[in-house]
Design an enzyme around this catalytic site. Structure first.
Site, short mmCIF file in Angstrom:
data_model
loop_
_atom_site.label_atom_id
_atom_site.label_comp_id
_atom_site.label_asym_id
_atom_site.label_seq_id
_atom_site.Cartn_x
_atom_site.Cartn_y
_atom_site.Cartn_z
N SER A 1 58.68 -34.02 1.55
CA SER A 1 58.67 -32.85 1.11
C SER A 1 57.35 -32.47 0.85
O SER A 1 57.10 -32.64 -0.54
CB SER A 1 59.62 -32.41 0.09
OG SER A 1 60.95 -32.80 0.61
N LYS B 1 62.98 -26.55 3.92
CA LYS B 1 63.30 -27.37 2.55
C LYS B 1 63.00 -26.47 1.36
O LYS B 1 63.88 -26.57 0.32
CB LYS B 1 62.33 -28.45 2.59
CG LYS B 1 62.67 -29.52 1.70
CD LYS B 1 63.92 -30.25 1.23
CE LYS B 1 64.03 -31.05 -0.03
NZ LYS B 1 63.26 -32.34 -0.24
N LYS C 1 58.43 -29.76 -8.31
CA LYS C 1 57.63 -30.04 -7.45
C LYS C 1 57.78 -28.92 -6.19
O LYS C 1 57.00 -28.19 -5.71
CB LYS C 1 57.66 -31.29 -6.73
CG LYS C 1 56.69 -31.69 -5.55
CD LYS C 1 56.71 -32.86 -4.86
CE LYS C 1 57.73 -32.66 -3.57
NZ LYS C 1 57.81 -33.98 -2.67
#
Lengths: 289, 289
Positions: free
Chosen positions: B95, B170, B238
């Site tokens: 990701s 995502k 993150k």
């Protein structure tokens, strides 16, 4: 049952009609009289004052815009309080401040009147179809007495706790909906500006951890730019204001609710208060550079 | 297929094992060697460098912590770029920032390497069971070639758009999850402080407009105060940082994402970075007066 009904607006009128259909006897009061005539044609009796609506009935229902309206009708000058008889069941189905429900309930207790706060969700369509979700606060015994009425108006009715809990639940619900709309808008704006196909993104995430009723029902409106209501911004603002006022008196930090109300206020100020609450996406379009 | 696999962490290891189980031949590289030995015992070959993992294979998969790691392995010094052969299919399942996917993909194009960005959701359990949701960006033809691999690792795989779209999706997903957790926490705090029974409130609203996957999966953790992960705060931070960086370069206003990251940062600073992201409720407990 023999029921008094005060407040025949967009929600109140179909709710009252469903009570009639279920065989209850109705005495109705409303400030604007056209809708009263409509109800009388369907078999209801007309009450000339709100006090009259509360006399000689087993239960009294109010469906009014906001806290001051309910307070005024019930415990204001010439309020129902002055004429209420012991044993009356009072059900306020308006969406108001939980603390105002409690205040009215305590006062009515002096007269031997049991009160439930029973706000609804499901909109005008749910009211018409009799499929409202009814969130109820109050005593178990009063809840049991009210069941035949709830059954006529809703498809779900849950007693969540003491008086005021119904409205707390409604505020909880509408805070979550507002926050979910805001973050959905923020995320869809990211997709849009990055040139990703929004429909495909939604298909990819719909059944995962980001899935929600808001995503299912509001993203098609955002994608099509169709902001016909639905749930109007002005109504949602009322709930958010009541949530913030309640949170403030309970000492709660509510930054997301604050932000959502601020965004709705800006849309309201642009004359969009009658649009569906998913129009919050506009704010992100405006602020994108 | 003949597959190189770089990055055998909590996610990468079970994903690689599922590829082996499905009959693919694997050459694996990982900095820490214990897990490499484990994989060799299961039939994988060991690559001594990441460049070696990319040589003589049909497809190369990377599953690494963040953008700089992927960039370094692929186009940094002694990167895969230097040895990549025409016709290699490269799938980055980490990701990372969408713009970094695009940057790496453009560079690899020079060598005739097709790249897909294919981040996943579903956590370590989904990786073990082979039920990950895989969000893919890239060309249709590359996606078709990758299907046998996606089938071994996931239960859903959607091509959402050009290279970078997988990561945009995502980020979209994880922005929505963070926002939904924040407003859920805010609303449950209102209920809690008003003395309403949280379980009953949730039962009353679960199937209505406030319903969501976050409400279903996270509210039991909040009610029980059980913040074992789940999805760790540090990992979610993150994604939110990458979302904000992406949003900033696209000129998007992201106040809810900002707020959520700020709350997670505060929890991280208190040493709670390894807790489930639903521990965001703590912030509301701390700030209540």
């Amino acid at each position: 049952m023999n029921v008094g009904f005060i407040g025949l607006g967009i929600m109140g009128k179909p709710m009252a009609q469903n009570l009639l259909k279920a065989g209850h006897e109705l005495k109705v009061f409303n400030r604007s009289k056209a809708v009263v005539k409509e109800m009388v044609a369907l078999g209801a009796k007309e009450a000339l004052t709100h006090q009259e609506a509360a006399m000689g009935v087993d239960a009294l229902i109010t469906m009014l815009p906001d806290s001051p309206d309910v307070k005024n009708v019930m415990i204001g000058e010439n309020g129902v309080y002055d004429v209420a008889k012991e044993g009356l069941l009072y059900i306020d189905m308006s969406s108001i401040l939980p603390e105002v429900s409690q205040e009215i309930g305590e006062k009515l207790k002096e007269k031997g009147v049991d009160m439930l706060d029973a706000p609804v969700s499901g909109g005008d369509l749910g009211a018409i179809k009799g499929t409202l979700a009814i969130m109820v606060g109050g005593e178990e015994e009063a809840f049991s007495r009210a069941l035949p009425l709830f059954q006529a108006m809703g498809s779900s009715y849950v007693l969540v706790g003491p008086l005021g809990s119904g409205n707390t639940t409604k505020l909880t619900n509408n805070m979550i909906v507002a926050g979910n709309i805001a973050i959905l808008s923020e995320a869809l704006m990211l997709c849009k500006k990055s040139g990703t196909d929004l429909e495909k993104v939604l298909d990819a995430i719909r059944f995962g951890s980001a899935g929600s009723a808001v995503l299912d029902t509001k993203s098609p409106k955002i994608l099509q730019g169709d902001y016909s209501p639905g749930f109007k911004i002005d109504l949602h603002m009322k709930d958010l204001r009541n949530a913030l006022q309640t949170g403030s008196s309970l000492g709660i930090h509510m930054p997301i609710t604050d932000l959502a109300l601020e965004m709705y206020q800006s849309l309201h100020d642009q004359g969009l208060g009658e649009k569906d609450h998913s129009a919050l996406f506009h704010i992100y379009e405006e602020k994108a550079t």
